[in-house]
Scaffold this motif. Structure first.
Motif, PDB file in Angstrom:
ATOM      1  N   GLU A  94       1.175  -1.175  -0.283  1.00 53.98           N
ATOM      2  CA  GLU A  94       0.185  -0.392   0.255  1.00 53.98           C
ATOM      3  C   GLU A  94       0.899   1.111  -0.294  1.00 53.98           C
ATOM      4  OE1 GLU A  94      -3.935   2.249   0.004  1.00 53.98           O
ATOM      5  OE2 GLU A  94      -2.867   0.190   0.262  1.00 53.98           O
ATOM      6  N   ALA A  95       1.941   1.529   0.869  1.00 53.62           N
ATOM      7  CA  ALA A  95       3.038   2.323   0.868  1.00 53.62           C
ATOM      8  C   ALA A  95       3.286   2.609  -0.472  1.00 53.62           C
ATOM      9  CB  ALA A  95       3.931   2.009   1.329  1.00 53.62           C
ATOM     10  N   HIS A  96       4.007   1.731  -1.406  1.00 51.70           N
ATOM     11  CA  HIS A  96       4.335   1.487  -2.689  1.00 51.70           C
ATOM     12  C   HIS A  96       3.200   2.788  -3.896  1.00 51.70           C
ATOM     13  CE1 HIS A  96       6.295   0.984  -6.684  1.00 51.70           C
ATOM     14  NE2 HIS A  96       7.551   0.628  -5.946  1.00 51.70           N
ATOM     15  N   PHE A  97       2.189   1.592  -3.335  1.00 52.86           N
ATOM     16  CA  PHE A  97       0.890   2.358  -4.229  1.00 52.86           C
ATOM     17  C   PHE A  97       0.868   3.865  -4.050  1.00 52.86           C
ATOM     18  CE2 PHE A  97      -3.450   3.921  -4.304  1.00 52.86           C
ATOM     19  CZ  PHE A  97      -3.736   3.112  -6.112  1.00 52.86           C
ATOM     20  N   LEU A  98       0.927   4.185  -3.008  1.00 55.02           N
ATOM     21  CA  LEU A  98       0.932   5.654  -2.434  1.00 55.02           C
ATOM     22  C   LEU A  98       1.807   6.452  -2.524  1.00 55.02           C
ATOM     23  CD1 LEU A  98      -0.970   5.202   1.116  1.00 55.02           C
ATOM     24  CD2 LEU A  98      -1.909   6.595  -0.729  1.00 55.02           C
ATOM     25  N   LEU A  99       2.630   6.068  -2.934  1.00 50.45           N
ATOM     26  CA  LEU A  99       4.205   7.148  -3.480  1.00 50.45           C
ATOM     27  C   LEU A  99       4.258   6.907  -4.663  1.00 50.45           C
ATOM     28  CD1 LEU A  99       7.285   5.275  -0.813  1.00 50.45           C
ATOM     29  CD2 LEU A  99       5.929   7.921  -0.570  1.00 50.45           C
ATOM     30  N   ASP A 100       4.243   6.211  -5.776  1.00 49.77           N
ATOM     31  CA  ASP A 100       4.303   5.667  -6.685  1.00 49.77           C
ATOM     32  C   ASP A 100       3.175   6.565  -7.863  1.00 49.77           C
ATOM     33  OD1 ASP A 100       5.332   4.929  -9.226  1.00 49.77           O
ATOM     34  OD2 ASP A 100       4.629   2.976  -9.697  1.00 49.77           O
ATOM     35  N   LYS A 126       0.244   7.684  -6.376  1.00 47.73           N
ATOM     36  CA  LYS A 126      -0.634   9.372  -5.250  1.00 47.73           C
ATOM     37  C   LYS A 126       0.125  10.276  -5.099  1.00 47.73           C
ATOM     38  CE  LYS A 126      -4.281   7.199  -5.426  1.00 47.73           C
ATOM     39  NZ  LYS A 126      -5.822   7.875  -6.503  1.00 47.73           N
ATOM     40  N   ASN A 127       1.667  10.075  -5.355  1.00 50.81           N
ATOM     41  CA  ASN A 127       2.767  11.469  -5.080  1.00 50.81           C
ATOM     42  C   ASN A 127       2.471  11.836  -3.441  1.00 50.81           C
ATOM     43  OD1 ASN A 127       5.078  12.703  -6.197  1.00 50.81           O
ATOM     44  ND2 ASN A 127       4.017  14.367  -5.932  1.00 50.81           N
ATOM     45  N   LYS A 128       2.246  10.525  -2.262  1.00 50.42           N
ATOM     46  CA  LYS A 128       2.177  11.173  -1.243  1.00 50.42           C
ATOM     47  C   LYS A 128       3.260  10.784  -0.781  1.00 50.42           C
ATOM     48  CE  LYS A 128      -1.862  11.074  -0.068  1.00 50.42           C
ATOM     49  NZ  LYS A 128      -2.861  12.169   0.149  1.00 50.42           N
ATOM     50  N   ARG A 129       4.371  11.844   0.444  1.00 47.91           N
ATOM     51  CA  ARG A 129       4.978  11.688   1.051  1.00 47.91           C
ATOM     52  C   ARG A 129       5.318  10.582   2.879  1.00 47.91           C
ATOM     53  NH1 ARG A 129       7.645  16.792   0.020  1.00 47.91           N
ATOM     54  NH2 ARG A 129       6.725  18.192  -0.831  1.00 47.91           N
ATOM     55  N   PRO A 130       6.627  10.161   1.935  1.00 44.68           N
ATOM     56  CA  PRO A 130       6.824   9.143   3.149  1.00 44.68           C
ATOM     57  C   PRO A 130       6.398   9.565   4.253  1.00 44.68           C
ATOM     58  CG  PRO A 130       8.895   9.186   1.757  1.00 44.68           C
ATOM     59  CD  PRO A 130       7.839  10.885   1.392  1.00 44.68           C
ATOM     60  N   TYR A 183       3.386   6.889   6.849  1.00 42.69           N
ATOM     61  CA  TYR A 183       3.697   5.546   7.590  1.00 42.69           C
ATOM     62  C   TYR A 183       3.116   5.660   8.684  1.00 42.69           C
ATOM     63  CZ  TYR A 183       6.079   8.702  11.059  1.00 42.69           C
ATOM     64  OH  TYR A 183       6.341   9.194  12.250  1.00 42.69           O
ATOM     65  N   LEU A 184       2.828   5.911   9.128  1.00 40.50           N
ATOM     66  CA  LEU A 184       1.399   5.914  10.403  1.00 40.50           C
ATOM     67  C   LEU A 184       0.477   5.546  10.156  1.00 40.50           C
ATOM     68  CD1 LEU A 184       2.168   9.991  13.214  1.00 40.50           C
ATOM     69  CD2 LEU A 184       3.520   7.208  13.120  1.00 40.50           C
ATOM     70  N   LYS A 214      14.515  -2.304   1.957  1.00 48.30           N
ATOM     71  CA  LYS A 214      14.541  -4.113   2.019  1.00 48.30           C
ATOM     72  C   LYS A 214      14.111  -5.000   0.754  1.00 48.30           C
ATOM     73  CE  LYS A 214      15.242  -7.831   4.677  1.00 48.30           C
ATOM     74  NZ  LYS A 214      15.158  -8.571   5.967  1.00 48.30           N
ATOM     75  N   THR A 215      12.364  -4.542   1.066  1.00 44.97           N
ATOM     76  CA  THR A 215      11.751  -4.973  -0.173  1.00 44.97           C
ATOM     77  C   THR A 215      11.777  -4.630  -1.747  1.00 44.97           C
ATOM     78  OG1 THR A 215      10.397  -5.350   2.005  1.00 44.97           O
ATOM     79  CG2 THR A 215       8.952  -5.419  -0.244  1.00 44.97           C
ATOM     80  N   TYR A 216      11.737  -3.084  -1.796  1.00 49.95           N
ATOM     81  CA  TYR A 216      12.153  -2.847  -2.961  1.00 49.95           C
ATOM     82  C   TYR A 216      13.602  -2.255  -3.377  1.00 49.95           C
ATOM     83  CZ  TYR A 216       6.787  -2.847  -2.682  1.00 49.95           C
ATOM     84  OH  TYR A 216       5.572  -3.657  -2.385  1.00 49.95           O
ATOM     85  N   GLY A 217      14.044  -2.192  -2.544  1.00 50.97           N
ATOM     86  CA  GLY A 217      15.785  -1.882  -3.189  1.00 50.97           C
ATOM     87  C   GLY A 217      16.373  -0.512  -3.315  1.00 50.97           C
ATOM     88  N   MET A 218      14.952   0.178  -2.710  1.00 50.33           N
ATOM     89  CA  MET A 218      15.494   1.661  -2.550  1.00 50.33           C
ATOM     90  C   MET A 218      14.333   2.411  -1.524  1.00 50.33           C
ATOM     91  SD  MET A 218      12.541   3.638  -5.532  1.00 50.33           S
ATOM     92  CE  MET A 218      13.740   2.992  -7.141  1.00 50.33           C
ATOM     93  N   SER A 219      14.938   3.192  -0.652  1.00 53.02           N
ATOM     94  CA  SER A 219      13.992   4.113   0.039  1.00 53.02           C
ATOM     95  C   SER A 219      12.957   4.793  -0.534  1.00 53.02           C
ATOM     96  CB  SER A 219      15.059   4.752   0.733  1.00 53.02           C
ATOM     97  OG  SER A 219      14.925   6.440  -0.125  1.00 53.02           O
ATOM     98  N   PRO A 220      11.475   4.760   0.701  1.00 52.88           N
ATOM     99  CA  PRO A 220      11.111   5.768   0.327  1.00 52.88           C
ATOM    100  C   PRO A 220      10.311   7.188  -0.296  1.00 52.88           C
ATOM    101  CG  PRO A 220      10.244   4.622   2.518  1.00 52.88           C
ATOM    102  CD  PRO A 220      11.759   4.344   1.898  1.00 52.88           C
ATOM    103  N   THR A 221      11.459   7.358  -0.199  1.00 52.98           N
ATOM    104  CA  THR A 221      12.390   9.103  -0.175  1.00 52.98           C
ATOM    105  C   THR A 221      12.554   9.435  -1.846  1.00 52.98           C
ATOM    106  OG1 THR A 221      12.396   9.733   1.948  1.00 52.98           O
ATOM    107  CG2 THR A 221      13.525  11.067   0.264  1.00 52.98           C
ATOM    108  N   GLU A 222      13.057   7.796  -2.414  1.00 46.04           N
ATOM    109  CA  GLU A 222      14.076   7.316  -3.274  1.00 46.04           C
ATOM    110  C   GLU A 222      12.868   7.591  -3.993  1.00 46.04           C
ATOM    111  OE1 GLU A 222      18.230   5.734  -2.422  1.00 46.04           O
ATOM    112  OE2 GLU A 222      17.065   4.649  -2.634  1.00 46.04           O
ATOM    113  N   LEU A 223      11.629   6.668  -4.327  1.00 47.92           N
ATOM    114  CA  LEU A 223      10.298   6.771  -4.348  1.00 47.92           C
ATOM    115  C   LEU A 223      10.014   7.783  -4.978  1.00 47.92           C
ATOM    116  CD1 LEU A 223       8.833   4.567  -6.085  1.00 47.92           C
ATOM    117  CD2 LEU A 223       7.567   4.033  -4.393  1.00 47.92           C
ATOM    118  N   TYR A 224       9.325   8.696  -3.818  1.00 51.97           N
ATOM    119  CA  TYR A 224       8.168  10.026  -3.964  1.00 51.97           C
ATOM    120  C   TYR A 224       9.504  10.626  -4.502  1.00 51.97           C
ATOM    121  CZ  TYR A 224       6.998  13.720  -2.298  1.00 51.97           C
ATOM    122  OH  TYR A 224       6.072  14.921  -2.242  1.00 51.97           O
ATOM    123  N   GLY A 225      10.936  11.016  -4.818  1.00 55.70           N
ATOM    124  CA  GLY A 225      11.524  12.453  -5.211  1.00 55.70           C
ATOM    125  C   GLY A 225      11.803  11.655  -6.235  1.00 55.70           C
TER     126      GLY A 225
END
Length: 266
Positions: A217-223, A225-229, A233-234, A250-261
């Motif tokens: 769900e986090a990956h979907f929201l970042l990728d 919906k352009n949501k900030r990490p 997270y909460l 660990k799961t996606y090979g990049m941090s949430p910030t990197e995906l968002y950026g």
């Protein structure tokens, strides 16, 4: 004197601040706004509005201040109090009310009057004088039942959760940060049967499934919906941003910030 003259206070026994609701409680917003979520519906309460929050439910809320202030009144109707009240007033419950965690209450002019009546007993430290706490709780409960007699079905049902569909429940409530024991209880199972049934349904342990479901769900929201990490997270059940970031990388090979950026800078 206005209802908003009363500061935030609690009446009744302390309850856990976790997202599991162990006892029914009445919630009155004196100043500010609350946005609540129970896995199914969103509920907003603004100054002067109120509702019941039902026990044996998952719920969380975010608050908005009004002119820098937020004030609420929480009155907890725990089971021992309700049983004593029911015996005293010879009340009975009938058919169970199927409702969400946030139960709407009909407008009643006696409620804001009741809130104002708390002022003489309020000690200024978030508590009512214990001598009068049960008297005031009883007064409020009488007001609510007089205005909505069907609430007896809610208050005087002392049963534990029955066994329900595990897959549907978990897909609706995976975002709540509560223990496996809580999930087991709410689905009407012992911990051992919950783990056994969970493995059969999801082919995975509860802890690993919860983390992977939240990360998807986090990956979907970042990728998408352009949501900030820091925004998500909460709400997805992670306790802190660093744990979320570590698990995500660990799961996606990049941090949430990197995906968002990646999409923010493209």
């Amino acid at each position: 004197m206005k209802a908003t003259d009363i500061k935030s206070c609690y009446i009744g026994p302390e309850i856990s601040p976790e997202q599991f609701v162990p006892e029914h409680f009445f919630l009155f917003i004196a100043k500010g706004t609350i946005h609540g979520y129970d896995g199914d519906k969103y509920q907003s309460l603004r100054s002067g509005e109120y509702c019941l929050v039902r026990k044996n439910r998952l719920a969380r809320y975010n608050k908005e201040r009004e002119n820098g202030e937020f004030e609420k009144v929480v009155i907890i109707f725990d089971e021992p109090f309700l049983k004593a009240f029911q015996e005293k007033h010879a009340l009975t419950s009938s058919e169970f009310l199927p409702t969400n965690a946030f139960f709407p209450l009909k407008k009643n002019e006696l409620v804001p009057n009741f809130i104002r009546s708390l002022m003489p007993y309020y000690n200024g430290a978030g508590k009512l004088d214990e001598t009068f706490a049960d008297i005031k709780r009883e007064e409020l409960l009488l007001i609510l039942l007089r205005n909505q007699p069907e609430l007896a079905n809610l208050f005087f049902d002392y049963g534990t959760p029955e066994k329900i569909n595990l897959e549907a429940f978990m897909n609706r409530n995976y975002k709540f940060n509560v223990s496996t024991e809580r999930f087991a209880y709410l689905t009407g199972r012992s911990l051992s049967s919950f783990k056994r049934d969970f493995k059969q349904v999801f082919q995975e342990t509860p802890s690993r499934w919860l983390q992977q479901r939240r990360l998807r769900e986090a990956h979907f929201l970042l990728d998408k919906k352009n949501k900030r990490p820091s925004e998500i997270y909460l709400d997805l059940g992670f306790e802190d941003l660093s744990h979320f970031s570590f698990a995500f990388k660990k799961t996606y090979g990049m941090s949430p910030t990197e995906l968002y950026g990646k999409y923010e800078n493209s």
